[in-house]
Motif scaffolding. Structure first.
Motif: not given
Length: 957
Positions: A181-184, A395-400, A532-540
């Motif tokens: 949901v959040r990514l959407y 959409k992977i680039e912003p996450l990558a 996913m870790g960086i995106h949702f936890m703000d930490e590796v």
RNA sequence: GCGAGCGUAGCUCAGCGGGAGAGCAUCGCCUUCACACGGCGAGGGUCGCAGGUUCAAUCCCUGCCGCUCGCACCA
């Protein structure tokens, strides 16, 4: 619920069996650990305590343990046990993966075996319907999940089972929906009609990674295209002939979906065709000739047909040139209505018919052999077809981008480091991730479509109304598809710790410490967890990525069921025990090389386990005798009292009176400790394993125990200090070995006297009882103060002496039973004293009758054999009478002389070069000079000895 | 094609700048009171090939050959 601190949890221990029999204790030991809470971690660290966390790479829930699992779990368990003993609040989190396609396929196979459907074909999931099928699959999962977890237990894995998770349990499912949901909402998940890989057998979309390009023998068919103007008027060549274009293809059936042909813009052969059109054979469609530098002029005919609906590169070109997309191949594996007369044919049938028709129309120029790559479905090995389909994508680039930065900046380190390059390579060229799968087993996509307005509602829970038109729930239908299994795996490091709730466990254990896995899933899993870790936890999600090698069979081939070369870890565990298998894998886990596992090696390490088992038995025999048990050597003194404050303290206190051999083994123990610890810390577990092997077998067993037999027989204080030293060395060795060989070390440790219960800092804080277990004993720290250069030198000299005599005995085939007198001469003032000090040890280990200084020249005649030694500086003399054939001894001496002479020649050659003496480090030059003298002396002594032998030999014959 | 790794004793592997080690296998001696899942001894290798750097190269550099694994648009 706190218990009194005075309670101690103890293991029922049994007397040691005659030899190492792992079956006798492994399972009960695991049960003891488990029931005593030894695997438990705490949600919060005790004051001053650090946390250490590894999440298990979740095995397929219905899978069975294979060698790859055995390797990764052995490595992880070793690290975890080491950190736990080092005082960390250690969590190794277990769990399993629902493994979408793999599990669904297993259940489908089971159903198919059960009966026939209405049409007489085997039953399929569609006969059952979604709900019933999922029920069946959950049941299947419940029945099989225990197998892999039990197998992990057989390995000795110290996983915190209280925290076991499953990728489809409630918590993980909630995390999946939350992330979706959040990514959407952030527009990082979208639904679109794009070209994807489709497995016609599995009937689902696949990601790029799930398609394996495989070499296949194929053909190159050269097809003739007529060239016309847009209105269909034939175009003529400059020479007046009808213009045409010959195109080579490996897939003639796809021409049905062609919407252009392409040539290179600078290809002079085809300049006259620019702006013209081609007639698509068979269908007669007029399609443009386009130019693009993507076309390789040298390959094939330099002309290319474009099928945007069924080829990834053609799709890119088609988009670039605004070409129409015509899907001619259906998901059912058959040609669609767009395929005109070929509609309804299977792809393979269509190819045959297309070729026959081309042939008939003289449009087939030729056919040649061609090796090509075909994409196969990772799961079922059937051909995966690229086709256009409506799917969900990330959409992977912003996450990558941040995920690449995390590795660039060293927030995450890979080991071996060269894998970072592979990671970058992929991450920088990454394509959007197709995440929808047309399966039933998995996380159903939390998107609902409105029957009324066709609007999409994405929601954490079933929505009550359409987000677009407000229609009620009855008008909404949930997307039937599920998510790629790796979508949930990507959330594993935080979903398993309670996210999206802000749990104490998440606070304590995220980011996790280490990720240990195989390099084959860097893209599938590691990269996606990082994103996913960086995106949702703000930490590796982890600071270190350890990648182990691939386990292969002894010939270096990949183990696979179809090849029948699988070595089943469970079979090895049943036969030899978990510890030998673990030790083997650890010892072979050097970086940068595949592991070719051989059963011989496992057997060798089983012998090692047996060796330390018997060394411990030796201790017990001696100890019990000292306690007043049966007297073997007949020199009883009072029992050995438990050393106050423990063996280490006792040794410290009596340090001044410890014998050289005791000081030596304690010194070696420090060296071993340093190496083992370093190996664990630097992820070079093979270094740790090898150091332990050398120390235990070569030093403790081969030398120390042999030396110790003398003071042990002597009794009194000498016996006491040797027993305490041996007890200490064994106890410390068990601690060092425990992370690698947990079962046997626990069993042996339990058998020792004077053991003390221990606890972890967090359990102490929580008032939990201490446990009598090796698992909680502190990991040894090397103490430099125990390093004793002098003792090491002494023992080195004793070893030289013993080895020299043994060599004489062995080379001359003298039975160990025959004891003979030995004389020595020396020019060193220190040697007689040294030999006197160690008289008993030398006599015992050399099995000789006597060792005395040679007296006068008369003995020179009688004791003809000569054994020169340089450290210590002396010469042994042995009488050959009745012992050795003179000729044999002559041979031995000659052989020795040759060896010495060769060495001497080499050293002299080196020293004679001025370049060496001038440029090499002076210390090295001095060393070589000393060696030269040593060798020259030795040679002279041997030569004199040989002369004496020659006289004797001459006299005899 | 690009990238990575590997080629050391018969086999499986360590070593990685000062004349190569282990385990298993082989051969010889030994049931010596922890262990025959053992002890002692021995044999066995121009460290893939060719150059280069260095006083010195199995070890560093370059090229080649062979094997393995990734990635890639060669239809």
């Amino acid at each position: 619920m706190s218990q009194s601190n005075s309670t101690i949890i103890e293991k029922k221990s049994n007397p040691l069996t005659k030899s190492f029999e792992p079956q006798a204790f492994e399972s009960s030991t695991y049960q003891f650990w488990s029931e005593s809470g030894c695997f438990d971690s705490s949600d919060t660290n005790a004051p001053g305590q650090q946390s250490f966390c590894i999440v298990i790479p979740p095995p397929n829930v219905t899978g069975v343990l294979h060698m790859g699992h055995a390797l990764t779990n052995t490595i992880q368990d070793t690290l975890v046990r080491w950190r736990r003993m080092s005082g960390d609040n250690t969590l190794w989190l277990p769990g399993t993966d629902h493994a979408g396609i793999a599990t669904q396929t297993q259940v489908e196979k089971a159903i198919a075996k059960e009966g026939k459907g209405p049409t007489g074909r085997p039953l399929t999931r569609h006969d059952l319907g979604r709900e019933k099928f999922l029920e069946r699959t959950w049941k299947w999962k419940d029945e099989h999940a225990g197998e892999i977890t039990n197998q992990l237990k057989r390995l000795g894995s110290s996983l915190d089972w209280k925290r076991e998770r499953f990728t489809m349990d409630e918590g993980c499912s909630a995390a999946v929906r939350e992330v979706f949901v959040r990514l959407y909402e952030e527009k990082l998940i979208y639904r679109g009609e794009r070209i994807i890989n489709w497995c016609c057998r599995c009937q689902t979309a696949l990601s790029d990674l799930e398609v394996i390009p495989t070499d296949r023998k194929g053909y190159f068919w050269h097809l003739r295209y007529k060239i016309v103007e847009k209105d269909g008027t034939p175009v003529k060549n400059p020479d007046g002939g009808a213009a045409e274009l010959v195109i080579a293809t490996t897939r003639p059936e796809t021409l049905l979906g062609d919407t252009a042909v392409a040539v290179h813009p600078e290809d002079e052969r085809y300049t006259h065709l620019h702006g013209k059109y081609a007639v698509l054979p068979l269908l007669g469609r007029i399609i443009p000739v386009i130019t693009d530098s993507y076309v390789e002029r040298e390959f094939g005919t330099g002309a290319l047909k474009i099928t945007p609906a069924h080829d990834f590169n053609d799709a890119d070109l088609g988009q670039k040139h605004g070409l129409p997309i015509i899907s001619v191949m259906g998901k059912d594996g058959k040609i669609t209505a767009e395929g005109g007369p070929y509609a309804g044919l299977k792809f393979t049938e269509a190819r045959e018919k297309v070729l026959a028709d081309l042939e008939a129309q003289s449009l087939l120029v030729k056919k040649e052999d061609h090796a090509q790559k075909v994409g196969l479905c990772q799961r079922c090995d059937s051909v995966a077809e690229p086709m256009i389909s409506k799917q969900w994508f990330v959409k992977i680039e912003p996450l990558a981008k941040p995920a690449v930065e995390a590795v660039e900046t060293g927030k995450i380190e890979f080991s071996p480091k060269n894998w970072e390059k592979t990671y970058f390579e992929w991450m920088r060229n990454i394509r959007d991730w197709c995440i929808s799968r047309q399966l039933w087993w998995g996380h159903q996509i939390p998107a609902w479509y409105c029957v009324n307005c066709e609007g999409v509602t994405v929601s954490r829970a079933a929505p009550e109304k359409c987000s677009a038109c407000g229609a009620g729930a009855s008008q909404l239908k949930q997307d039937e598809d599920v998510l790629d299994t790796w979508f949930s795996s990507a959330l594993w490091p935080f979903a398993t710790l309670g996210w999206p709730q802000k749990t104490a466990a998440l606070q304590t254990f995220y980011p996790t410490s280490i990720l240990e896995t195989g390099f084959d899933i860097i893209f599938f899993w590691v990269a996606r967890m990082i994103m996913m870790g960086i995106h949702f936890m703000d930490e590796v999600p982890f600071k270190k990525v350890y990648l182990h090698a691939m386990v292969r069979d002894e010939k270096g081939e990949k183990m696979s069921k179809s090849k029948g070369n699988v070595i089943d870890p469970l079979v090895l565990i049943n036969e030899h025990g978990a510890d030998p298998l673990r030790f083997t894998l650890t010892a072979m886990a050097g970086q940068g090389r595949d592991i070719k596992l051989s059963v011989d090696r496992v057997e060798g390490y089983r012998a090692f386990a047996n060796k330390i088992w018997n060394a411990t038995k030796f201790f017990h025999l001696q100890f019990e005798e000292a306690q007043g048990g049966p007297q073997v050597s007949g020199s009883a003194v009072g029992p050995i009292a438990e050393p106050e404050g423990g063996a280490a303290a006792w040794l410290q206190e009596h340090r001044g009176s410890l014998s050289p051999t005791n000081r030596w083994i304690l010194s070696r123990l420090q060296q071993c400790t340093t190496t083992v610890e370093k190996g664990f810390a630097q992820f070079e577990l093979n270094e740790s394993a090898n150091a332990l092997y050398e120390f235990v077998w070569r030093e403790v067993c081969d030398w120390y125990i042999e030396f110790s037999k003398i003071p042990l027989r002597q009794g009194g204080a000498a016996r006491e200090q040797s027993l305490i030293t041996l007890a200490h060395v064994l106890e410390q060795t068990f601690r060092l070995m425990h992370p690698i060989m947990p079962f046997v070390t626990e069993e042996l440790w339990q058998s020792l006297p004077w053991k003390k219960p221990a606890n972890t800092p967090a359990r102490v804080r929580d008032g939990k009882p201490a446990v009598m277990t090796l698992m909680f004993q502190s990991f040894p720290k090397a103490q430099d103060s125990w390093i004793d250069i002098k003792a090491e030198q002494t023992v080195r000299q004793l070893q030289n002496i013993v080895e020299a005599i043994r060599n004489f005995r062995g080379e001359n085939n003298i039975s160990p039973k025959v004891e003979f007198p030995v004389r020595y001469t020396t020019s060193s003032a220190a040697v007689p004293g040294f030999l006197a000090d160690h008289h008993a040890e030398i006599l015992a280990l050399c099995r000789i009758q006597s060792l005395e200084a040679a007296s006068g020249t008369s003995e020179g005649q009688e004791f003809q054999a000569v054994i020169p030694l340089s450290e210590p500086q002396l010469e042994f003399r042995i009488s050959l009478a009745g012992l050795v054939n003179v000729d044999e001894e002559v041979k031995r001496v000659k052989k020795e002389m040759e060896r010495v002479a060769a060495d001497l020649e080499f050293v002299r050659a080196k020293l004679s070069k001025e370049s060496f003496t001038a440029k090499a480090p002076p210390a090295l030059v001095d060393k070589e000079r000393a060696r030269e003298k040593e060798l020259a002396d030795k040679l002279a002594e041997l030569s004199a000895g040989l002369a004496r032998l020659a006289k004797l030999s001459g006299g005899q014959s």
